[in-house]
Write a protein that holds these residues in place. Structure first.
Motif, mmCIF file in Angstrom:
data_model
loop_
_atom_site.group_PDB
_atom_site.id
_atom_site.type_symbol
_atom_site.label_atom_id
_atom_site.label_comp_id
_atom_site.label_asym_id
_atom_site.label_seq_id
_atom_site.Cartn_x
_atom_site.Cartn_y
_atom_site.Cartn_z
ATOM 1 N N VAL A 143 0.639 -1.703 0.357
ATOM 2 C CA VAL A 143 0.654 0.173 0.095
ATOM 3 C C VAL A 143 0.616 0.968 0.150
ATOM 4 O O VAL A 143 0.601 1.870 -0.700
ATOM 5 C CB VAL A 143 -0.958 -0.147 0.877
ATOM 6 N N GLY B 138 1.405 4.143 -2.597
ATOM 7 C CA GLY B 138 0.951 6.119 -2.788
ATOM 8 C C GLY B 138 1.630 6.359 -3.303
ATOM 9 O O GLY B 138 2.018 7.042 -3.634
ATOM 10 N N ASN C 13 -6.101 9.224 -6.467
ATOM 11 C CA ASN C 13 -5.172 9.322 -6.158
ATOM 12 C C ASN C 13 -4.671 10.452 -4.737
ATOM 13 O O ASN C 13 -4.153 9.499 -3.958
ATOM 14 C CB ASN C 13 -4.220 10.887 -7.242
ATOM 15 N N VAL D 94 -5.586 6.754 -2.602
ATOM 16 C CA VAL D 94 -4.404 5.571 -2.466
ATOM 17 C C VAL D 94 -3.209 6.339 -1.739
ATOM 18 O O VAL D 94 -3.369 5.874 -0.896
ATOM 19 C CB VAL D 94 -3.934 5.837 -3.945
ATOM 20 N N ALA D 95 -3.446 7.724 -1.523
ATOM 21 C CA ALA D 95 -2.965 8.492 -0.870
ATOM 22 C C ALA D 95 -2.900 8.400 0.694
ATOM 23 O O ALA D 95 -1.771 8.411 1.340
ATOM 24 C CB ALA D 95 -2.331 9.969 -0.701
ATOM 25 N N TRP E 92 -4.947 5.900 2.048
ATOM 26 C CA TRP E 92 -4.210 4.837 2.053
ATOM 27 C C TRP E 92 -3.313 4.746 2.724
ATOM 28 O O TRP E 92 -3.073 3.573 3.474
ATOM 29 C CB TRP E 92 -4.775 3.474 0.875
ATOM 30 N N GLY E 93 -2.361 5.183 2.280
ATOM 31 C CA GLY E 93 -1.433 4.595 2.412
ATOM 32 C C GLY E 93 -0.843 5.456 4.216
ATOM 33 O O GLY E 93 0.754 5.223 4.383
#
Lengths: 197, 197
Positions: A110, A114, B107, B110-111, B113-114
């Motif tokens: 993950v 990112g 985007n 996903v950022a 999630w990280g």
DNA sequence: GCCAATACTATACGATCATTCAGCAAGGAT
DNA sequence: ATCCTTGCTGAATGATCGTATAGTATTGGC
């Protein structure tokens, strides 16, 4: 008495040192995400000086791309050595085996996801690996396809399966108890059953 | 002549200023990922001084959690106001509508999630939102379930569908051309078809 | 035992990071 | 028109960031 003391450091082959640094960097990503991916932390954990990453990888982006490739190789099932009709099951079993389907490993994935959009070298590496991955999964599906013309459907089905797998991995990473390996495996089975013989 | 010059800054209500800062932070995440999520960049983009984030959110982690909640509210289809048998279609349509299913928005996801694994406040926020999300999707599926006892299957099916959606979003984010909205929608349709009437 | 190739160290550099804090100032209340 | 709440400023702090570079030290080949 110039030879009385032990060497201040040991030289490794370029290959070995690169492997060590990738492993240490990967362990950091698994433990604490992208915040752990820094020159200081990696070099300190590896017991080497700060200049070595640049020496072996050119930049932190280069190391990140190398780590991606290593993680892919270490955790993605290798299907090429198996008979085609055994590959799909091996993919599912391997994907959700403890070696790959655990919080730490998925945390590293993950964290890498990112960075893909913002790290050119990593994006290249991802696209290369992803294309090969789709090919492998497509072939595994086509080998079990019930209909002769099913080969035409193998590719989109493979892409969808990969997306499902990624989502299951993400879920397990963010909340392991909410998505145990058995549940994830069952979800893939239910997804594939209608399309296979 | 103390009143000759315009005010040096304008006061906003706490609510308005929070909304502005969340919007600016979100735009940064969408544009450049977590690297853009810094005090300096956000405050400069918002045209305010550096102290304001702490004043309104307590810490960067607090702002990140607030941004997550805002993104969820702005891009996840609101199903509560619809009749139960129309909710599932609305979920799919809304999820893959351009407003939500675009590179920038994904985007940002996903950022975020990280960061979940390493930001306590964000993790709390995620678990809260995710639980509500599973409830909503389960209800939408149960309403269309073909078998009367199908309600027992709605929950795991909803979780799997959410994972598939997340994976499709991830794929579109990393390589939009490889996973267009229509393909993603079709994948969800194929996933659900065998289980519905 | 020496040499050359290069793995490696160690410091310096400028930029940027999140957080703290003492006090200014805007604008509704009175 | 003054007060008071509080939104807001802006400088200071100390840590940490990635990269560059000059030079040291180790080791395999001779």
């Amino acid at each position: 008495m110039p030879r009385a003391s032990a060497p201040r450091f040991t030289r490794m082959t370029s290959e070995d040192r690169r492997a060590q640094l990738m492993d240490v960097a990967l362990a950091g990503l698994a433990r604490g995400g992208i915040q752990e991916f820094t020159v200081d932390r990696i070099c300190q954990a590896a017991g080497v000086s700060r200049g070595l990453i640049l020496h072996h990888f050119g930049s932190m982006g280069g190391l990140l791309a190398a780590v991606y490739a290593r993680l892919y190789r270490e955790t993605t099932p290798n299907l090429a050595s198996l008979p085609t009709n055994a590959r799909l099951e091996a993919l599912i079993e391997g994907t959700f085996a403890p070696k790959a389907f655990n919080r730490d490993t998925l945390n590293a994935w993950v964290a890498l996801w990112g960075q893909i959009a913002n790290t050119p070298k990593l994006r290249e590496e991802h696209r290369r690996q992803y294309a090969a991955y789709v090919e492998d999964v497509s072939a595994a599906i086509a080998a079990l396809s019930s209909t002769p013309g099913g080969a035409l459907e193998a590719r989109p089905l493979a892409k969808a399966l990969i997306c499902l797998i990624d989502g299951l991995c993400l879920q397990h990473c963010l909340d392991p108890a909410a998505m145990p390996a058995e549940t994830a495996k069952a979800a893939c089975g239910a997804f594939l059953a209608p399309h296979l013989g």
